[in-house]
Scaffold this motif. Structure first.
Motif, PDB file in Angstrom:
ATOM      1  N   CYS A  29      12.481   3.304   4.832  1.00 40.48           N
ATOM      2  CA  CYS A  29      11.432   3.435   3.827  1.00 40.48           C
ATOM      3  C   CYS A  29      11.875   4.343   2.686  1.00 40.48           C
ATOM      4  CB  CYS A  29      10.159   3.962   4.461  1.00 40.48           C
ATOM      5  SG  CYS A  29      10.409   5.546   5.145  1.00 40.48           S
ATOM      6  N   VAL A  30      11.368   4.042   1.511  1.00 44.66           N
ATOM      7  CA  VAL A  30      11.683   4.835   0.307  1.00 44.66           C
ATOM      8  C   VAL A  30      10.366   5.191  -0.394  1.00 44.66           C
ATOM      9  CG1 VAL A  30      13.953   3.792  -0.116  1.00 44.66           C
ATOM     10  CG2 VAL A  30      11.928   2.727  -1.108  1.00 44.66           C
ATOM     11  N   PRO A  31      10.334   6.297  -1.162  1.00 42.54           N
ATOM     12  CA  PRO A  31       9.112   6.627  -1.910  1.00 42.54           C
ATOM     13  C   PRO A  31       8.757   5.497  -2.881  1.00 42.54           C
ATOM     14  CG  PRO A  31      10.655   8.466  -1.948  1.00 42.54           C
ATOM     15  CD  PRO A  31      11.387   7.306  -1.355  1.00 42.54           C
ATOM     16  N   SER A  32       7.462   5.344  -3.158  1.00 46.47           N
ATOM     17  CA  SER A  32       7.037   4.209  -3.988  1.00 46.47           C
ATOM     18  C   SER A  32       7.539   4.309  -5.424  1.00 46.47           C
ATOM     19  CB  SER A  32       5.516   4.076  -3.964  1.00 46.47           C
ATOM     20  OG  SER A  32       4.927   5.284  -4.370  1.00 46.47           O
ATOM     21  N   GLY A  33       7.938   5.512  -5.863  1.00 49.42           N
ATOM     22  CA  GLY A  33       8.342   5.655  -7.262  1.00 49.42           C
ATOM     23  C   GLY A  33       9.839   5.546  -7.504  1.00 49.42           C
ATOM     24  N   VAL A  34      10.633   5.110  -6.499  1.00 52.21           N
ATOM     25  CA  VAL A  34      12.090   5.114  -6.705  1.00 52.21           C
ATOM     26  C   VAL A  34      12.523   4.018  -7.675  1.00 52.21           C
ATOM     27  CG1 VAL A  34      12.661   6.101  -4.454  1.00 52.21           C
ATOM     28  CG2 VAL A  34      12.642   3.630  -4.718  1.00 52.21           C
ATOM     29  N   THR A  35      13.643   4.261  -8.338  1.00 59.31           N
ATOM     30  CA  THR A  35      14.183   3.274  -9.270  1.00 59.31           C
ATOM     31  C   THR A  35      15.020   2.260  -8.487  1.00 59.31           C
ATOM     32  OG1 THR A  35      16.211   4.540  -9.580  1.00 59.31           O
ATOM     33  CG2 THR A  35      14.386   5.059 -11.044  1.00 59.31           C
ATOM     34  N   GLU A  36      15.397   1.185  -9.155  1.00 62.63           N
ATOM     35  CA  GLU A  36      16.241   0.154  -8.529  1.00 62.63           C
ATOM     36  C   GLU A  36      17.563   0.750  -8.043  1.00 62.63           C
ATOM     37  OE1 GLU A  36      16.216  -3.069  -7.492  1.00 62.63           O
ATOM     38  OE2 GLU A  36      14.073  -2.737  -7.766  1.00 62.63           O
ATOM     39  N   VAL A  79      -2.470   0.144  -6.435  1.00 60.70           N
ATOM     40  CA  VAL A  79      -2.179   1.235  -7.371  1.00 60.70           C
ATOM     41  C   VAL A  79      -1.404   2.272  -6.591  1.00 60.70           C
ATOM     42  CG1 VAL A  79      -3.166   2.818  -9.079  1.00 60.70           C
ATOM     43  CG2 VAL A  79      -4.570   0.975  -8.182  1.00 60.70           C
ATOM     44  N   SER A  80      -0.365   2.828  -7.192  1.00 62.04           N
ATOM     45  CA  SER A  80       0.345   3.887  -6.462  1.00 62.04           C
ATOM     46  C   SER A  80       1.002   4.853  -7.429  1.00 62.04           C
ATOM     47  CB  SER A  80       1.414   3.283  -5.552  1.00 62.04           C
ATOM     48  OG  SER A  80       2.500   2.821  -6.310  1.00 62.04           O
ATOM     49  N   THR A  81       1.296   6.012  -6.902  1.00 60.06           N
ATOM     50  CA  THR A  81       2.075   6.977  -7.670  1.00 60.06           C
ATOM     51  C   THR A  81       2.884   7.804  -6.680  1.00 60.06           C
ATOM     52  OG1 THR A  81       2.010   8.662  -9.393  1.00 60.06           O
ATOM     53  CG2 THR A  81       0.350   8.857  -7.721  1.00 60.06           C
ATOM     54  N   SER A  82       3.980   8.330  -7.162  1.00 62.17           N
ATOM     55  CA  SER A  82       4.809   9.179  -6.314  1.00 62.17           C
ATOM     56  C   SER A  82       5.081  10.443  -7.107  1.00 62.17           C
ATOM     57  CB  SER A  82       6.115   8.440  -6.003  1.00 62.17           C
ATOM     58  OG  SER A  82       6.928   9.232  -5.188  1.00 62.17           O
ATOM     59  N   VAL A  83       4.671  11.592  -6.566  1.00 62.01           N
ATOM     60  CA  VAL A  83       4.906  12.844  -7.286  1.00 62.01           C
ATOM     61  C   VAL A  83       5.905  13.701  -6.515  1.00 62.01           C
ATOM     62  CG1 VAL A  83       2.745  12.962  -8.593  1.00 62.01           C
ATOM     63  CG2 VAL A  83       2.802  13.865  -6.276  1.00 62.01           C
ATOM     64  N   LYS A  84       6.750  14.374  -7.252  1.00 60.12           N
ATOM     65  CA  LYS A  84       7.798  15.171  -6.604  1.00 60.12           C
ATOM     66  C   LYS A  84       7.283  16.570  -6.265  1.00 60.12           C
ATOM     67  CE  LYS A  84      11.763  12.675  -8.598  1.00 60.12           C
ATOM     68  NZ  LYS A  84      11.566  11.530  -7.794  1.00 60.12           N
ATOM     69  N   ILE A  85       6.121  16.589  -5.625  1.00 62.63           N
ATOM     70  CA  ILE A  85       5.524  17.848  -5.145  1.00 62.63           C
ATOM     71  C   ILE A  85       5.185  17.594  -3.690  1.00 62.63           C
ATOM     72  CG2 ILE A  85       3.560  19.453  -5.355  1.00 62.63           C
ATOM     73  CD1 ILE A  85       5.008  19.504  -7.914  1.00 62.63           C
ATOM     74  N   ALA A  86       5.747  18.378  -2.778  1.00 64.31           N
ATOM     75  CA  ALA A  86       5.471  18.145  -1.358  1.00 64.31           C
ATOM     76  C   ALA A  86       5.813  19.390  -0.544  1.00 64.31           C
ATOM     77  CB  ALA A  86       6.272  16.930  -0.879  1.00 64.31           C
ATOM     78  N   GLY A  87       6.118  19.208   0.734  1.00 66.56           N
ATOM     79  CA  GLY A  87       6.344  20.333   1.640  1.00 66.56           C
ATOM     80  C   GLY A  87       7.348  21.361   1.152  1.00 66.56           C
ATOM     81  N   ASP A  88       8.462  20.889   0.559  1.00 63.85           N
ATOM     82  CA  ASP A  88       9.481  21.831   0.056  1.00 63.85           C
ATOM     83  C   ASP A  88       8.919  22.711  -1.060  1.00 63.85           C
ATOM     84  OD1 ASP A  88      11.264  20.748   1.790  1.00 63.85           O
ATOM     85  OD2 ASP A  88      12.438  19.637   0.317  1.00 63.85           O
ATOM     86  N   ASP A 101       3.505  10.498  -1.714  1.00 63.47           N
ATOM     87  CA  ASP A 101       3.217   9.129  -2.143  1.00 63.47           C
ATOM     88  C   ASP A 101       1.742   8.857  -1.954  1.00 63.47           C
ATOM     89  OD1 ASP A 101       5.593   7.197  -2.742  1.00 63.47           O
ATOM     90  OD2 ASP A 101       6.330   8.655  -1.308  1.00 63.47           O
ATOM     91  N   ILE A 102       1.116   8.384  -3.014  1.00 62.47           N
ATOM     92  CA  ILE A 102      -0.313   8.093  -2.954  1.00 62.47           C
ATOM     93  C   ILE A 102      -0.474   6.629  -3.310  1.00 62.47           C
ATOM     94  CG2 ILE A 102      -2.583   8.684  -3.909  1.00 62.47           C
ATOM     95  CD1 ILE A 102      -0.966  11.353  -4.873  1.00 62.47           C
ATOM     96  N   ALA A 103      -1.164   5.870  -2.475  1.00 63.71           N
ATOM     97  CA  ALA A 103      -1.302   4.440  -2.770  1.00 63.71           C
ATOM     98  C   ALA A 103      -2.631   3.900  -2.273  1.00 63.71           C
ATOM     99  CB  ALA A 103      -0.158   3.662  -2.129  1.00 63.71           C
ATOM    100  N   VAL A 104      -3.113   2.903  -3.002  1.00 62.77           N
ATOM    101  CA  VAL A 104      -4.264   2.129  -2.541  1.00 62.77           C
ATOM    102  C   VAL A 104      -3.703   0.785  -2.106  1.00 62.77           C
ATOM    103  CG1 VAL A 104      -6.424   1.020  -3.225  1.00 62.77           C
ATOM    104  CG2 VAL A 104      -5.869   3.308  -4.081  1.00 62.77           C
ATOM    105  N   ILE A 105      -3.978   0.440  -0.843  1.00 60.52           N
ATOM    106  CA  ILE A 105      -3.380  -0.763  -0.255  1.00 60.52           C
ATOM    107  C   ILE A 105      -4.479  -1.759   0.091  1.00 60.52           C
ATOM    108  CG2 ILE A 105      -2.094  -1.603   1.772  1.00 60.52           C
ATOM    109  CD1 ILE A 105      -0.760   1.222   1.793  1.00 60.52           C
ATOM    110  N   SER A 106      -4.229  -3.024  -0.230  1.00 59.36           N
ATOM    111  CA  SER A 106      -5.153  -4.097   0.140  1.00 59.36           C
ATOM    112  C   SER A 106      -4.346  -5.379   0.300  1.00 59.36           C
ATOM    113  CB  SER A 106      -6.211  -4.265  -0.955  1.00 59.36           C
ATOM    114  OG  SER A 106      -7.062  -5.349  -0.629  1.00 59.36           O
ATOM    115  N   LEU A 107      -4.745  -6.212   1.222  1.00 54.08           N
ATOM    116  CA  LEU A 107      -4.060  -7.501   1.468  1.00 54.08           C
ATOM    117  C   LEU A 107      -2.544  -7.340   1.644  1.00 54.08           C
ATOM    118  CD1 LEU A 107      -6.054  -9.777  -0.969  1.00 54.08           C
ATOM    119  CD2 LEU A 107      -5.918 -10.065   1.491  1.00 54.08           C
ATOM    120  N   GLY A 108      -2.153  -6.287   2.360  1.00 55.85           N
ATOM    121  CA  GLY A 108      -0.737  -6.113   2.699  1.00 55.85           C
ATOM    122  C   GLY A 108       0.151  -5.625   1.568  1.00 55.85           C
ATOM    123  N   GLY A 109      -0.441  -5.297   0.411  1.00 54.32           N
ATOM    124  CA  GLY A 109       0.388  -4.842  -0.713  1.00 54.32           C
ATOM    125  C   GLY A 109      -0.217  -3.619  -1.380  1.00 54.32           C
ATOM    126  N   THR A 110       0.568  -3.028  -2.267  1.00 56.48           N
ATOM    127  CA  THR A 110       0.103  -1.840  -2.988  1.00 56.48           C
ATOM    128  C   THR A 110      -0.585  -2.278  -4.276  1.00 56.48           C
ATOM    129  OG1 THR A 110       2.026  -0.680  -2.131  1.00 56.48           O
ATOM    130  CG2 THR A 110       0.899   0.339  -3.960  1.00 56.48           C
TER     131      THR A 110
END
Length: 329
Positions: free
Chosen positions: A101-108, A171-180, A160-169
């Motif tokens: 798994c990868v954060p939702s905001g990662v680039t290609e 709306v989502s956002t990924s912020v670089k603020i977390a446990g660290d 990672d914050i996301a609203v999920i419905s029908l197996g997909g995302t």
């Protein structure tokens, strides 16, 4: 040969490996210790974590993942290889299918780096899954239904914050603020308020033992040892959970604001579902006491933490593998 389909939660703070039919078999810190002089890797995981901030000049304990993405490709690849072998044992007859798994905001480019490192670490096939989807599956949410679910996955490097419905995302956002960032905020606070210099391991210890995001009915206390910045000598300071709440106010407020931002972009029907069903927290960062109370107070939406927030993403990634390969494979 069964048991060769695995899911990996490749986290900034820790790596978890899920094996089909066995569950989560390995959980280790994503830390690698290597010798700078010889370029030799000495140890991985918990042993390497013990060395953080305690190594002689030639030995470095590093985290090859920063904010959910690979910062040191070679070391990440070797770390994954080590943990995959450790989880599966030596008897691998065929290469495993690995979901990571990868954060939702990662680039290609960042996604490709994870895919390549996983292949090089010995995968037959690689599937990349977004963290919020994995977290929702692992938290036991039926994501296939046409109904809105909000997941907040607070890891070590990203939230990672996301609203999920029908197996997909939706709306989502990924912020670089977390446990660290919680740890860093505690380090800064101790330096500013108490003239005490502490390391990240001590900061993590404070966060786990007396850390709080919301005022508590009764304060907890703990003794903290560090170096006095004025005298340069070791010193012990007693700190309370009330102080940690003050120290952590900035990062926790940023997480609440990011949740707010996602709710603002959520279609009204799904927003109504979330108001009914509540917000689900996963990830190690969600274990910070008072965090669900803070989010509930600021959003007005009931907030709960998944049953085992630390392993939710790994379980979800593994279940995703099972779903991909089909029960009979």
């Amino acid at each position: 040969m069964q048991y060769t389909d695995i899911g990996i939660d490749l986290g900034t703070a820790s790596i978890l490996v899920y094996i089909r039919g066995k569950g989560v078999v390995l959980k280790e810190p994503s830390v690698v210790a290597y010798d700078r002089d010889t370029d030799q890797i000495l140890t991985f995981g918990e042993d390497a974590r013990q060395m953080l901030g305690r190594t002689p000049g030639n030995i470095v304990a590093v985290r090859p993942l920063r904010q959910g993405v690979i910062s040191d490709y070679q070391i990440t690849e070797q770390m994954m290889k080590h943990f995959i072998t450790k989880a599966l044992g030596r008897r691998i007859y065929r290469k495993p299918l690995i979901a990571v798994c990868v954060p939702s905001g990662v680039t290609e480019v960042e996604r490709k780096a994870v895919e390549d490192a996983t292949r090089m670490a010995g995968a037959r096939d690689v599937r990349i899954i977004e963290e919020p989807i994995a977290a929702a599956i692992g938290a036991g949410i039926d994501i296939i239904k046409p109904c809105g679910n909000m997941i907040v996955d607070i890891g070590g490097g990203t939230t990672d914050i996301a609203v999920i419905s029908l197996g997909g995302t939706v709306v989502s956002t990924s912020v670089k603020i977390a446990g660290d960032d919680f740890d860093e905020a505690i380090v800064r606070y101790m330096r500013k308020k108490h003239n005490l210099l502490i390391g990240e391991r001590t900061a993590e210890d404070i966060k786990i033992r007396v850390g709080s995001a919301y005022p508590r009915p009764e304060a907890d206390y703990m003794d903290v040892r560090g170096r006095n910045l004025v005298t340069g000598l070791p010193k012990t300071v007693k700190i309370s959970s009330e102080e940690t709440e003050e120290a952590l106010r900035e990062p926790t407020t940023q997480i609440v604001e990011a949740i707010h931002g996602v709710l603002e972009k959520t279609p009204p029907e799904l927003a109504a579902d979330i108001a009914d069903r509540g917000i689900v927290l996963t990830g190690g960062g969600s274990l910070l006491r008072g965090l669900e109370d803070l989010i509930a107070a600021k959003t007005g939406i009931n907030t709960m933490t998944a049953e085992d927030p630390m392993t939710a993403v790994a379980i979800g990634t593994g279940k995703y593998v099972e779903f991909l390969s089909g029960a009979g494979n």
